[in-house]
Motif scaffolding. Structure first.
Motif, PDB file in Angstrom:
ATOM      1  N   CYS A   6       3.471  -0.792 -10.691  1.00 18.35           N
ATOM      2  CA  CYS A   6       4.326  -0.025 -11.374  1.00 18.35           C
ATOM      3  C   CYS A   6       4.520   1.153 -11.077  1.00 18.35           C
ATOM      4  CB  CYS A   6       2.891   0.276 -12.564  1.00 18.35           C
ATOM      5  SG  CYS A   6       3.924   1.599 -13.461  1.00 18.35           S
ATOM      6  N   GLY A   7       5.489   2.226 -11.348  1.00 18.03           N
ATOM      7  CA  GLY A   7       6.194   3.615 -10.054  1.00 18.03           C
ATOM      8  C   GLY A   7       5.926   3.885 -10.380  1.00 18.03           C
ATOM      9  N   GLN A   8       6.111   4.151 -12.551  1.00 15.50           N
ATOM     10  CA  GLN A   8       5.790   4.893 -13.184  1.00 15.50           C
ATOM     11  C   GLN A   8       4.503   5.911 -13.296  1.00 15.50           C
ATOM     12  OE1 GLN A   8       8.851   5.303 -14.889  1.00 15.50           O
ATOM     13  NE2 GLN A   8       8.552   5.123 -16.978  1.00 15.50           N
ATOM     14  N   LYS A   9       4.667   6.720 -12.633  1.00 15.16           N
ATOM     15  CA  LYS A   9       2.988   7.314 -12.344  1.00 15.16           C
ATOM     16  C   LYS A   9       2.322   8.015 -13.754  1.00 15.16           C
ATOM     17  CE  LYS A   9       5.149   9.801  -8.440  1.00 15.16           C
ATOM     18  NZ  LYS A   9       5.149  10.688  -7.142  1.00 15.16           N
ATOM     19  N   ASN A  10       3.402   8.559 -14.694  1.00 15.53           N
ATOM     20  CA  ASN A  10       2.848   9.486 -15.723  1.00 15.53           C
ATOM     21  C   ASN A  10       2.978   8.118 -17.013  1.00 15.53           C
ATOM     22  OD1 ASN A  10       5.515   8.065 -16.340  1.00 15.53           O
ATOM     23  ND2 ASN A  10       5.667  10.424 -18.093  1.00 15.53           N
ATOM     24  N   CYS A  11       2.391   6.871 -16.720  1.00 18.07           N
ATOM     25  CA  CYS A  11       2.205   5.422 -17.764  1.00 18.07           C
ATOM     26  C   CYS A  11       0.239   5.644 -17.977  1.00 18.07           C
ATOM     27  CB  CYS A  11       2.563   3.830 -17.025  1.00 18.07           C
ATOM     28  SG  CYS A  11       2.090   2.669 -18.269  1.00 18.07           S
ATOM     29  N   LYS A  12       0.222   5.537 -18.589  1.00 16.18           N
ATOM     30  CA  LYS A  12      -1.061   5.366 -18.882  1.00 16.18           C
ATOM     31  C   LYS A  12      -1.980   4.229 -18.147  1.00 16.18           C
ATOM     32  CE  LYS A  12      -2.709   3.506 -23.711  1.00 16.18           C
ATOM     33  NZ  LYS A  12      -3.239   3.994 -23.806  1.00 16.18           N
ATOM     34  N   TYR A  13      -1.227   3.118 -18.006  1.00 17.57           N
ATOM     35  CA  TYR A  13      -2.020   1.511 -17.387  1.00 17.57           C
ATOM     36  C   TYR A  13      -1.780   2.060 -15.612  1.00 17.57           C
ATOM     37  CZ  TYR A  13      -1.316   0.673 -22.391  1.00 17.57           C
ATOM     38  OH  TYR A  13      -1.780  -0.356 -23.488  1.00 17.57           O
ATOM     39  N   ASN A  14      -0.932   3.593 -15.472  1.00 13.37           N
ATOM     40  CA  ASN A  14      -0.952   2.934 -14.365  1.00 13.37           C
ATOM     41  C   ASN A  14      -1.776   3.425 -13.852  1.00 13.37           C
ATOM     42  OD1 ASN A  14      -0.529   3.115 -10.696  1.00 13.37           O
ATOM     43  ND2 ASN A  14       1.954   4.543 -12.020  1.00 13.37           N
ATOM     44  N   HIS A  15      -2.919   2.813 -12.216  1.00  9.59           N
ATOM     45  CA  HIS A  15      -4.141   2.811 -11.834  1.00  9.59           C
ATOM     46  C   HIS A  15      -3.828   2.393 -10.770  1.00  9.59           C
ATOM     47  CE1 HIS A  15      -5.960   3.694 -15.235  1.00  9.59           C
ATOM     48  NE2 HIS A  15      -5.412   2.593 -15.738  1.00  9.59           N
ATOM     49  N   GLY A  16      -3.118   3.626  -9.171  1.00  6.49           N
ATOM     50  CA  GLY A  16      -2.713   3.896  -8.201  1.00  6.49           C
ATOM     51  C   GLY A  16      -1.606   2.339  -7.768  1.00  6.49           C
ATOM     52  N   TYR A  17      -0.781   2.969  -8.285  1.00  7.35           N
ATOM     53  CA  TYR A  17       0.097   2.195  -8.220  1.00  7.35           C
ATOM     54  C   TYR A  17       0.158   0.511  -9.243  1.00  7.35           C
ATOM     55  CZ  TYR A  17       3.265   6.492  -6.686  1.00  7.35           C
ATOM     56  OH  TYR A  17       3.162   7.256  -6.349  1.00  7.35           O
ATOM     57  N   CYS A  18      -0.628   0.023  -9.705  1.00  8.90           N
ATOM     58  CA  CYS A  18      -0.914  -0.848  -9.768  1.00  8.90           C
ATOM     59  C   CYS A  18      -1.794  -0.905 -11.147  1.00  8.90           C
ATOM     60  CB  CYS A  18      -2.559  -1.471  -9.316  1.00  8.90           C
ATOM     61  SG  CYS A  18      -2.527  -2.459  -7.244  1.00  8.90           S
ATOM     62  N   CYS A  19      -0.605  -2.338 -11.630  1.00 12.57           N
ATOM     63  CA  CYS A  19      -0.126  -1.428 -13.527  1.00 12.57           C
ATOM     64  C   CYS A  19      -2.290  -2.614 -13.871  1.00 12.57           C
ATOM     65  CB  CYS A  19       0.610  -3.096 -14.074  1.00 12.57           C
ATOM     66  SG  CYS A  19       0.549  -2.206 -15.730  1.00 12.57           S
ATOM     67  N   CYS A  20      -2.376  -1.970 -15.170  1.00  9.60           N
ATOM     68  CA  CYS A  20      -3.760  -2.670 -15.545  1.00  9.60           C
ATOM     69  C   CYS A  20      -4.150  -2.714 -17.222  1.00  9.60           C
ATOM     70  CB  CYS A  20      -5.196  -1.028 -15.338  1.00  9.60           C
ATOM     71  SG  CYS A  20      -5.576  -0.845 -13.267  1.00  9.60           S
ATOM     72  N   ALA A  21      -2.776  -3.092 -17.386  1.00 10.85           N
ATOM     73  CA  ALA A  21      -2.955  -3.595 -18.843  1.00 10.85           C
ATOM     74  C   ALA A  21      -2.606  -4.290 -18.871  1.00 10.85           C
ATOM     75  CB  ALA A  21      -1.099  -2.916 -19.584  1.00 10.85           C
ATOM     76  N   LYS A  22      -3.547  -5.428 -20.139  1.00 12.00           N
ATOM     77  CA  LYS A  22      -3.852  -6.749 -20.332  1.00 12.00           C
ATOM     78  C   LYS A  22      -2.461  -7.609 -20.821  1.00 12.00           C
ATOM     79  CE  LYS A  22      -6.540  -9.837 -23.386  1.00 12.00           C
ATOM     80  NZ  LYS A  22      -7.310  -9.876 -24.448  1.00 12.00           N
ATOM     81  N   ASP A  23      -1.646  -6.804 -20.617  1.00 14.66           N
ATOM     82  CA  ASP A  23      -0.339  -7.387 -21.297  1.00 14.66           C
ATOM     83  C   ASP A  23       0.954  -6.888 -20.465  1.00 14.66           C
ATOM     84  OD1 ASP A  23      -1.635  -9.925 -22.602  1.00 14.66           O
ATOM     85  OD2 ASP A  23      -1.748  -8.533 -23.574  1.00 14.66           O
ATOM     86  N   VAL A  24       1.998  -6.704 -20.197  1.00 15.31           N
ATOM     87  CA  VAL A  24       3.125  -6.259 -20.245  1.00 15.31           C
ATOM     88  C   VAL A  24       4.336  -7.642 -20.766  1.00 15.31           C
ATOM     89  CG1 VAL A  24       4.750  -5.663 -18.516  1.00 15.31           C
ATOM     90  CG2 VAL A  24       1.999  -5.292 -18.437  1.00 15.31           C
ATOM     91  N   ALA A  25       5.461  -6.461 -21.836  1.00 16.34           N
ATOM     92  CA  ALA A  25       6.703  -7.240 -22.086  1.00 16.34           C
ATOM     93  C   ALA A  25       7.207  -6.562 -21.239  1.00 16.34           C
ATOM     94  CB  ALA A  25       6.473  -7.014 -23.623  1.00 16.34           C
ATOM     95  N   GLU A  36       4.299   3.354 -22.291  1.00 21.85           N
ATOM     96  CA  GLU A  36       2.927   4.406 -22.320  1.00 21.85           C
ATOM     97  C   GLU A  36       2.394   5.303 -21.978  1.00 21.85           C
ATOM     98  OE1 GLU A  36      -0.405   4.168 -25.682  1.00 21.85           O
ATOM     99  OE2 GLU A  36      -0.154   2.178 -25.429  1.00 21.85           O
ATOM    100  N   LYS A  37       2.920   6.315 -21.897  1.00 18.48           N
ATOM    101  CA  LYS A  37       2.853   8.053 -21.656  1.00 18.48           C
ATOM    102  C   LYS A  37       1.330   8.472 -21.287  1.00 18.48           C
ATOM    103  CE  LYS A  37       4.326  13.010 -20.959  1.00 18.48           C
ATOM    104  NZ  LYS A  37       5.380  13.934 -21.067  1.00 18.48           N
ATOM    105  N   ALA A  38       0.831   8.884 -20.701  1.00 15.65           N
ATOM    106  CA  ALA A  38      -0.569   8.969 -20.193  1.00 15.65           C
ATOM    107  C   ALA A  38      -0.970  10.656 -21.008  1.00 15.65           C
ATOM    108  CB  ALA A  38      -0.910   8.964 -18.135  1.00 15.65           C
ATOM    109  N   GLU A  39      -1.999  10.338 -21.543  1.00 17.92           N
ATOM    110  CA  GLU A  39      -2.118  11.256 -22.171  1.00 17.92           C
ATOM    111  C   GLU A  39      -3.532  12.117 -21.304  1.00 17.92           C
ATOM    112  OE1 GLU A  39      -3.601  11.083 -26.541  1.00 17.92           O
ATOM    113  OE2 GLU A  39      -1.603  10.132 -26.693  1.00 17.92           O
ATOM    114  N   THR A  40      -2.918  13.119 -20.465  1.00 20.80           N
ATOM    115  CA  THR A  40      -3.424  14.018 -19.576  1.00 20.80           C
ATOM    116  C   THR A  40      -3.239  15.312 -19.553  1.00 20.80           C
ATOM    117  OG1 THR A  40      -4.794  13.983 -17.016  1.00 20.80           O
ATOM    118  CG2 THR A  40      -2.647  12.852 -17.832  1.00 20.80           C
ATOM    119  N   ASP A  41      -4.275  15.621 -19.057  1.00 20.00           N
ATOM    120  CA  ASP A  41      -3.959  17.270 -18.451  1.00 20.00           C
ATOM    121  C   ASP A  41      -4.279  17.359 -17.626  1.00 20.00           C
ATOM    122  OD1 ASP A  41      -6.772  17.193 -19.174  1.00 20.00           O
ATOM    123  OD2 ASP A  41      -7.633  18.553 -20.004  1.00 20.00           O
ATOM    124  N   LEU A  42      -4.090  16.554 -16.602  1.00 20.04           N
ATOM    125  CA  LEU A  42      -3.459  16.945 -14.867  1.00 20.04           C
ATOM    126  C   LEU A  42      -2.890  17.905 -14.317  1.00 20.04           C
ATOM    127  CD1 LEU A  42      -4.876  13.309 -13.903  1.00 20.04           C
ATOM    128  CD2 LEU A  42      -6.212  15.157 -14.122  1.00 20.04           C
TER     129      LEU A  42
END
Length: 98
Positions: A6-25, A36-42
């Protein structure tokens, strides 16, 4: 599928460019609708780059795109790459038109 990049840096499922979602559509238009946009204040954009990749998640990928890897709405590719399209949306780059 274990090889889901995953190259979507601001996705909540993106961890080190790997998708950690259980299901992807993936939509008929090749967009990742699981994004899903990550809710972070980094304060730095590079924090995701320093995360350790998690390749242990077996992600089910459903697909509605007219793609060579779409078999009865399931992606049968060995792995996929999702990145940002020109509009900033998450798009499947592994798509090959039938």
């Amino acid at each position: 599928m274990y090889d889901l990049k995953c190259g979507q840096k601001n996705c909540k499922y993106n961890h080190g460019y790997c998708c950690c979602a259980k299901d992807v559509a993936v939509s008929q238009g090749t967009l990742c609708t699981t994004y899903e946009k990550a809710e972070t204040d980094l304060k730095t954009e590079s924090s995701q780059e320093f995360s350790k990749p998690d390749n242990s998640v077996d992600t089910a990928v459903s697909c509605n795109a007219p793609c060579l890897f779409n078999h009865a709405t399931k992606c049968i590719a060995n792995g996929i790459t999702v990145s940002t399209d020109d509009n900033g949306s998450a798009e499947c780059l592994t798509f090959i038109k039938k």
